[in-house]
Motif scaffolding. Structure first.
Motif, mmCIF file in Angstrom:
data_model
loop_
_atom_site.group_PDB
_atom_site.id
_atom_site.type_symbol
_atom_site.label_atom_id
_atom_site.label_comp_id
_atom_site.label_asym_id
_atom_site.label_seq_id
_atom_site.Cartn_x
_atom_site.Cartn_y
_atom_site.Cartn_z
ATOM 1 N N GLN A 31 0.830 -1.206 0.000
ATOM 2 C CA GLN A 31 0.000 0.000 0.000
ATOM 3 C C GLN A 31 0.865 1.257 0.000
ATOM 4 O O GLN A 31 0.569 2.235 -0.699
ATOM 5 N N LEU A 32 1.929 1.235 0.788
ATOM 6 C CA LEU A 32 2.857 2.367 0.803
ATOM 7 C C LEU A 32 3.467 2.559 -0.578
ATOM 8 O O LEU A 32 3.584 3.695 -1.064
ATOM 9 N N GLY A 33 3.847 1.465 -1.217
ATOM 10 C CA GLY A 33 4.417 1.565 -2.544
ATOM 11 C C GLY A 33 3.482 2.266 -3.512
ATOM 12 O O GLY A 33 3.912 3.098 -4.322
ATOM 13 N N GLU A 34 2.207 1.944 -3.445
ATOM 14 C CA GLU A 34 1.242 2.622 -4.321
ATOM 15 C C GLU A 34 1.164 4.110 -4.003
ATOM 16 O O GLU A 34 1.139 4.956 -4.916
ATOM 17 N N ARG A 35 1.128 4.454 -2.710
ATOM 18 C CA ARG A 35 1.055 5.879 -2.339
ATOM 19 C C ARG A 35 2.291 6.636 -2.818
ATOM 20 O O ARG A 35 2.208 7.820 -3.169
ATOM 21 N N LEU A 36 3.439 5.965 -2.838
ATOM 22 C CA LEU A 36 4.681 6.616 -3.265
ATOM 23 C C LEU A 36 4.809 6.684 -4.785
ATOM 24 O O LEU A 36 5.731 7.311 -5.297
#
Length: 333
Positions: A31-36
């Protein structure tokens, strides 16, 4: 050449006493990867270890917590799988994700096969085919080749091919290879090619030169030639925003793994790439000079095996905000 697609790979370690926490951490990292703004997130595959044993199930969960990031496996060892059942699972997750799944596979006998053969294939161990034919079967099934007679029996309607069928999935199948034969086979069969931090020393003992040779061999045999997709997966640990304590641990991690990179290892003559640790500017310079990296337009940088969740947050943040731009990558709008 500017980097076009930025991805990362995680092993998804967990504590045997609390496996849920580790799996949740993996999902939070995706999920963090998508936000970044990462273009892709990939998960490794580990059987009878404390890492992700069911990447398809994990990515099914990730597909419901994300909406844009591509989701990949790097890689599923097909020696453990029934190709027809796996084709059903892959297509199901691809449908649930809206066409974002990128399955990466490999072949060969299961690791420690002598220890697990009677549990895995109690009646057919000696008859199982662990050659490229197992990949070809999976490709046919995913791509919709008929496998049986279709018909209607009473109120039930049957399909002649694997269901659900996801039309674009066949073009998003990847082969994880570390040899010239794997590169050639993947190209000849129209797959995409995953090349990692491990290769076989067949023509050279220079890792970067070996990797470049594999990539060129793959494209030479692929119908799309130079347009054929290749992703490189080195271990990359930027330290731009790391604390002093994190930098110390990262450097020690790399130092302990460096001796194996000096020469081919074992009877198979496997070569390991050095981990890239340090400020993003320095890592970018080393990548631009790397003969393998020069051949690719997309990467799936591998996260270290045994770090903490907060370490992954720092590493991914630095990759997306500092290293990626230094490589010419631009986040999609």
């Amino acid at each position: 050449m500017a980097l076009q697609k930025l991805g990362f790979l995680t092993i998804g370690l967990f504590d045997a006493a609390d496996p849920r926490r580790g799996h949740e951490s993996t999902l939070e990292v995706i999920q963090l990867g998508e936000r970044l703004g990462f273009d892709s997130a990939w998960v490794r595959h580990r059987h009878l270890q404390f890492g992700i044993s069911s990447p398809v199930a994990v990515l099914a969960a990730a597909s419901q917590r994300t909406s844009t990031i591509e989701l990949g496996t790097a890689v599923i060892p097909l020696g453990w799988e029934n190709p027809l059942r796996l084709a059903e699972d892959l297509a199901t997750v691809d449908v649930l994700s809206g066409g974002r799944l990128n399955p990466g596979v490999s072949v060969g006998p299961p690791m420690h096969f002598d220890r697990v053969r009677h549990a895995l294939y109690p009646d057919t161990a000696d008859a199982e085919d662990f050659s490229y034919e197992r990949v070809r079967r999976l490709l046919d099934l995913v791509r919709g080749v008929p496998v049986t007679d279709a018909g209607v029996e009473g109120f039930e309607v049957f399909s002649d091919r694997v269901q659900p069928h996801s039309p674009g999935l066949g073009s998003r199948m990847w082969y994880g290879g570390g040899s010239l034969s794997s590169a050639r086979w993947a190209g000849e069969h129209g797959m995409n090619f995953l090349t990692s931090s491990v290769v076989k020393a067949e023509e050279s003992e220079d890792f970067a030169e070996i990797q470049r040779s594999h990539i060129r061999t793959f494209r030479d045999h692929h119908p799309d030639g130079e347009r054929a997709r290749v992703s490189q997966g080195l271990v990359v640990i930027p330290t731009d925003s790391a604390t002093p304590e994190q930098r110390r641990r990262y450097e020690e991690y790399a130092r302990q793994r460096t001796p194996r990179t000096a020469s081919p290892q074992g009877p198979a003559r496997m070569m390991f790439a050095p981990d890239l640790v340090g400020p993003s500017e320095r890592i970018a310079e080393r990548l631009h000079a790397h003969a393998g990296y020069q051949e690719v337009r997309e990467v799936a940088f591998a996260l270290p095996f045994s770090f903490e969740h907060d370490d992954y947050v720092q590493i991914l943040t630095d990759i997306a905000t500092v290293l990626g731009p230094a490589l010419g990558w631009r986040r999609s709008p």
